[in-house]
Enzyme design. Structure first.
Site, PDB file in Angstrom:
ATOM      1  N   ASP A  26       0.984  -1.405   0.030  1.00 21.81           N
ATOM      2  CA  ASP A  26      -0.337  -0.006  -0.327  1.00 21.81           C
ATOM      3  C   ASP A  26       0.442   1.109  -0.247  1.00 21.81           C
ATOM      4  OD1 ASP A  26      -2.284   1.629  -0.162  1.00 21.81           O
ATOM      5  OD2 ASP A  26      -2.609   1.528   2.168  1.00 21.81           O
ATOM      6  N   GLY A  27       0.637   2.450  -0.809  1.00 22.36           N
ATOM      7  CA  GLY A  27       1.131   3.517  -0.894  1.00 22.36           C
ATOM      8  C   GLY A  27       2.100   4.191  -1.913  1.00 22.36           C
ATOM      9  N   TRP A  31       2.758   7.834  -2.723  1.00 24.74           N
ATOM     10  CA  TRP A  31       4.885   7.644  -3.044  1.00 24.74           C
ATOM     11  C   TRP A  31       4.505   8.800  -4.160  1.00 24.74           C
ATOM     12  CZ3 TRP A  31       6.988   7.167  -7.256  1.00 24.74           C
ATOM     13  CH2 TRP A  31       8.209   6.822  -6.991  1.00 24.74           C
ATOM     14  N   HIS A  43       2.318   3.127  -9.089  1.00 24.72           N
ATOM     15  CA  HIS A  43       2.179   1.639  -9.150  1.00 24.72           C
ATOM     16  C   HIS A  43       3.881   1.094 -10.251  1.00 24.72           C
ATOM     17  CE1 HIS A  43      -2.123   2.378  -7.650  1.00 24.72           C
ATOM     18  NE2 HIS A  43      -2.232   3.098  -8.355  1.00 24.72           N
ATOM     19  N   SER A  71      -7.592  -5.208  -5.127  1.00 27.16           N
ATOM     20  CA  SER A  71      -8.608  -6.150  -4.088  1.00 27.16           C
ATOM     21  C   SER A  71     -10.073  -6.431  -4.783  1.00 27.16           C
ATOM     22  CB  SER A  71      -8.878  -4.998  -2.929  1.00 27.16           C
ATOM     23  OG  SER A  71      -9.644  -4.048  -3.108  1.00 27.16           O
ATOM     24  N   TRP A  75     -12.280  -2.214  -7.922  1.00 24.51           N
ATOM     25  CA  TRP A  75     -12.754  -2.034  -8.746  1.00 24.51           C
ATOM     26  C   TRP A  75     -13.668  -0.247  -8.524  1.00 24.51           C
ATOM     27  CZ3 TRP A  75     -11.543  -4.781 -12.542  1.00 24.51           C
ATOM     28  CH2 TRP A  75     -11.738  -6.051 -12.790  1.00 24.51           C
ATOM     29  N   LEU A 138      10.381 -21.143  -4.050  1.00 21.33           N
ATOM     30  CA  LEU A 138       9.202 -19.719  -3.242  1.00 21.33           C
ATOM     31  C   LEU A 138       7.640 -20.129  -4.065  1.00 21.33           C
ATOM     32  CD1 LEU A 138       8.991 -17.825  -1.653  1.00 21.33           C
ATOM     33  CD2 LEU A 138       9.659 -16.058  -3.573  1.00 21.33           C
ATOM     34  N   ARG A 195       1.790  -4.981   6.551  1.00 22.94           N
ATOM     35  CA  ARG A 195       0.961  -3.802   5.641  1.00 22.94           C
ATOM     36  C   ARG A 195       1.913  -2.828   5.745  1.00 22.94           C
ATOM     37  NH1 ARG A 195      -5.165  -2.606   4.317  1.00 22.94           N
ATOM     38  NH2 ARG A 195      -4.559  -0.131   3.269  1.00 22.94           N
ATOM     39  N   ARG A 201      -4.989  -1.594   8.433  1.00 20.61           N
ATOM     40  CA  ARG A 201      -6.371  -2.036   8.794  1.00 20.61           C
ATOM     41  C   ARG A 201      -5.825  -3.797   7.380  1.00 20.61           C
ATOM     42  NH1 ARG A 201      -7.867   2.403   6.463  1.00 20.61           N
ATOM     43  NH2 ARG A 201      -7.434   2.947   4.554  1.00 20.61           N
ATOM     44  N   LEU A 202      -7.002  -4.697   7.685  1.00 23.35           N
ATOM     45  CA  LEU A 202      -7.297  -5.648   7.041  1.00 23.35           C
ATOM     46  C   LEU A 202      -7.621  -5.842   4.950  1.00 23.35           C
ATOM     47  CD1 LEU A 202      -7.903  -8.468   8.838  1.00 23.35           C
ATOM     48  CD2 LEU A 202      -5.063  -8.049   8.887  1.00 23.35           C
TER      49      LEU A 202
HETATM   50  C1  IPE Z   1      -5.153  -2.905  -0.449  1.00 17.64           C
HETATM   51  O1  IPE Z   1      -5.191  -1.328  -0.551  1.00 17.64           O
HETATM   52  C2  IPE Z   1      -5.278  -3.352  -1.491  1.00 17.64           C
HETATM   53  C3  IPE Z   1      -4.393  -3.400  -2.348  1.00 17.64           C
HETATM   54  C4  IPE Z   1      -3.628  -3.055  -1.756  1.00 17.64           C
HETATM   55  C5  IPE Z   1      -4.262  -4.165  -3.586  1.00 17.64           C
HETATM   56  P1  IPE Z   1      -6.208   0.059  -0.828  1.00 17.64           P
HETATM   57  O2  IPE Z   1      -4.938   0.532  -0.650  1.00 17.64           O
HETATM   58  O3  IPE Z   1      -7.022  -0.298  -1.718  1.00 17.64           O
HETATM   59  O4  IPE Z   1      -7.156  -0.278   0.805  1.00 17.64           O
HETATM   60  P2  IPE Z   1      -7.750   0.966   1.236  1.00 17.64           P
HETATM   61  O5  IPE Z   1      -8.816   1.171   0.828  1.00 17.64           O
HETATM   62  O6  IPE Z   1      -7.515   1.744   2.061  1.00 17.64           O
HETATM   63  O7  IPE Z   1      -8.280  -0.169   2.814  1.00 17.64           O
HETATM   64  C1  IPE Z   2      -1.047   0.081  -2.892  1.00 17.14           C
HETATM   65  O1  IPE Z   2      -1.302   1.786  -3.845  1.00 17.14           O
HETATM   66  C2  IPE Z   2      -1.749  -0.098  -4.396  1.00 17.14           C
HETATM   67  C3  IPE Z   2      -3.397  -1.057  -4.891  1.00 17.14           C
HETATM   68  C4  IPE Z   2      -4.388  -0.613  -4.102  1.00 17.14           C
HETATM   69  C5  IPE Z   2      -3.466  -1.677  -6.368  1.00 17.14           C
HETATM   70  P1  IPE Z   2      -2.687   2.820  -3.369  1.00 17.14           P
HETATM   71  O2  IPE Z   2      -3.037   3.457  -4.947  1.00 17.14           O
HETATM   72  O3  IPE Z   2      -3.689   2.127  -2.799  1.00 17.14           O
HETATM   73  O4  IPE Z   2      -1.764   3.912  -2.479  1.00 17.14           O
HETATM   74  P2  IPE Z   2      -2.618   4.394  -2.032  1.00 17.14           P
HETATM   75  O5  IPE Z   2      -2.742   4.055  -0.524  1.00 17.14           O
HETATM   76  O6  IPE Z   2      -4.111   5.480  -2.670  1.00 17.14           O
HETATM   77  O7  IPE Z   2      -0.962   6.248  -1.297  1.00 17.14           O
HETATM   78 MG    MG Z   3      -3.794   2.591  -0.734  1.00 12.05          MG
END
Ligand code: IPE
Ligand code: IPE
Ligand code: MG
Length: 247
Positions: A26-27, A31, A43, A71, A75, A138, A195, A201-202
């Site tokens: 995530d993030g 970034w 990405h 996830s 979508w 792996l 994470r 969170r999950l």
């Molecule tokens: C969780 O990240 C899904 C992936 C890393 C693919 P999100 O950025 O979509 O999660 P939320 O919406 O902040 O909970």
């Molecule tokens: C995780 O990064 C990648 C995916 C969920 C596909 P994010 O796109 O959720 O990045 P933030 O959380 O908005 O920074």
């Molecule tokens: Mg995110």
């Protein structure tokens, strides 16, 4: 960018590795935003982080690594970002399949494979799985169009079908029989769930499989994650006392 101390491979006790590590990558968007770039650039930058982490997993000798790539809730993002992610993941598979195969990595996808996942992407996923199925160094599981609740619903449907067909008595349904109908029943339980990006969170990741996982949250944004950040998470895992309900 990482505030975490750099942990070297030598600091890890190889006899106490987590059997299965899950990572919520995530993030990426934040970034990119910090750099005045479009979210898609985050990405793109995340690809290097993923493959350095896979390299770290190989160096450590991890057997199972599951990464959250898309996830069932993703979508809901703007159509342009969803489209970017579909194309990006297709291109990433095309670019990296040889490399993963050479490194003897078994690639598997977990998640729903029907629409709206593009047909061409599903074909590539299945080709990559078939091509690497014989490897056992792996297992890299990529959670794509994955939701923990969807996985449990799919398992419940499979149980119901067996019950209706007379192959399974409802009163004989156990944790074991439900587990056997998950997307990747041969994978061990997740011992360590990481994470990035400071969110705690999950987000619907591996709800069943991570029931007893140690959770490690890091402020590092996914594109800045690397093998040393993975070692740091494993070192943290090795400092935890796991009780599984006992005293
Ligand atoms: C969780 O990240 C899904 C992936 C890393 C693919 P999100 O950025 O979509 O999660 P939320 O919406 O902040 O909970
Ligand atoms: C995780 O990064 C990648 C995916 C969920 C596909 P994010 O796109 O959720 O990045 P933030 O959380 O908005 O920074
Ligand atoms: Mg995110």
């Amino acid at each position: 960018m990482s505030a975490e101390p750099r942990v070297e491979l030598a600091a890890i006790d190889r006899s106490r590795l987590p059997a299965h590590v899950g990572i919520i990558m995530d993030g990426n968007g934040r970034w990119a935003k910090q750099r005045g770039l479009p979210r898609s650039a985050g990405h793109t930058a995340g690809e290097h982080a993923l493959f350095d982490t896979v390299e770290g997993a190989l160096e450590l000798g991890l057997r199972y690594l599951t990464v959250y790539a898309f996830s069932t809730e993703n979508w809901r993002r703007p159509p342009s970002e969803v489209k970017f992610l579909m194309n990006f993941n297709r291109d990433l598979l095309l670019r990296r399949a040889d490399d993963l195969d050479e490194r003897r990595v078994r690639v598997r996808f977990i998640g729903r494979r029907g629409r709206p996942v593009p047909r061409r992407l599903v074909e590539l996923m299945e080709a990559t799985e078939a091509r690497t199925a014989h490897h056992d160094r792996l297992t890299l599981q990529i959670a794509f169009n994955y939701g923990g609740r969807a996985e449990l619903v799919d398992a419940a449907r499979a149980l119901a079908e067996d019950a209706v067909a007379g192959r399974l008595r409802p009163d004989r349904i156990t944790e074991r029989s439900l587990h056997a109908r998950l997307y990747a029943p041969s994978a061990p339980d997740v011992d360590l769930l990481v994470r990035t990006s400071g969110e705690q969170r999950l987000s619907n990741f591996l709800l069943w499989e991570a029931a007893y996982a140690e959770l490690v949250f890091t402020e590092t944004l996914w594109p800045d994650f690397d093998r040393y950040a993975l070692y740091a998470a494993v070192a943290e895992f090795q400092r935890r006392a796991r009780r599984f309900g006992r005293v």
